[in-house]
Design an enzyme around this catalytic site. Structure first.
Site, mmCIF file in Angstrom:
data_model
loop_
_atom_site.group_PDB
_atom_site.id
_atom_site.type_symbol
_atom_site.label_atom_id
_atom_site.label_comp_id
_atom_site.label_asym_id
_atom_site.label_seq_id
_atom_site.Cartn_x
_atom_site.Cartn_y
_atom_site.Cartn_z
ATOM 1 N N PRO A 26 20.717 5.566 39.389
ATOM 2 C CA PRO A 26 20.940 6.990 39.135
ATOM 3 C C PRO A 26 22.416 7.362 39.298
ATOM 4 C CG PRO A 26 19.950 6.697 41.284
ATOM 5 C CD PRO A 26 19.958 5.341 40.615
ATOM 6 N N CYS A 27 22.824 8.352 38.541
ATOM 7 C CA CYS A 27 24.155 8.916 38.737
ATOM 8 C C CYS A 27 24.221 9.420 40.177
ATOM 9 C CB CYS A 27 24.401 10.077 37.779
ATOM 10 S SG CYS A 27 24.389 9.597 36.042
ATOM 11 N N GLN A 28 25.366 9.289 40.803
ATOM 12 C CA GLN A 28 25.489 9.615 42.219
ATOM 13 C C GLN A 28 25.035 11.036 42.535
ATOM 14 O OE1 GLN A 28 29.607 8.654 42.404
ATOM 15 N NE2 GLN A 28 29.233 6.660 43.330
ATOM 16 N N PHE A 32 22.766 12.766 41.052
ATOM 17 C CA PHE A 32 21.324 12.935 40.877
ATOM 18 C C PHE A 32 20.512 12.125 41.880
ATOM 19 C CE2 PHE A 32 22.492 13.817 36.326
ATOM 20 C CZ PHE A 32 22.089 15.143 36.338
#
Length: 106
Positions: free
Chosen positions: A88-90, A92
């Site tokens: 995941p994007c940091q 999110f």
């Protein structure tokens, strides 16, 4: 040489998938838990079967992971596949207790 078709787990909007697509791979199936991410993925990859699902959920009748049936419907028996998965994007990530929607890392 025929490239394997790609099954993308934790796909998000398809950033990792785009790299594989640009190298000639077909993204056959993509799954993510976030509805908005899958809606974007469908716009980015209209020929891909993109679904919103939790890959840990099991079919109550069979006990199988429910997403496996959906993946099987998107593939042909015996064909070569590759499986990719994006972290995941940091902003999110559920591991980030300070996550918020306007995090620039999203």
């Amino acid at each position: 040489m025929v490239l394997p078709r790609i099954v993308s787990l934790f796909s998000g909007a398809g950033g990792l998938d785009l790299g594989f697509h640009l190298e000639g791979y077909e993204i056959a199936f993509a799954v993510d838990r976030m509805v908005a991410a899958v809606q974007t993925h469908k716009r980015n990859f209209p020929k891909t079967t993109s679904v919103t699902a939790d890959i840990t959920h099991r079919n109550v009748e069979t006990g199988r992971l429910a997403v496996l049936d959906e993946i099987a419907n998107a593939l042909t028996d015996g064909e070569a596949i590759g499986i990719i998965g994006g972290p995941p994007c940091q902003g999110f990530s559920r591991a980030n207790p300070n996550s918020h929607a306007d995090d620039p890392r999203n």
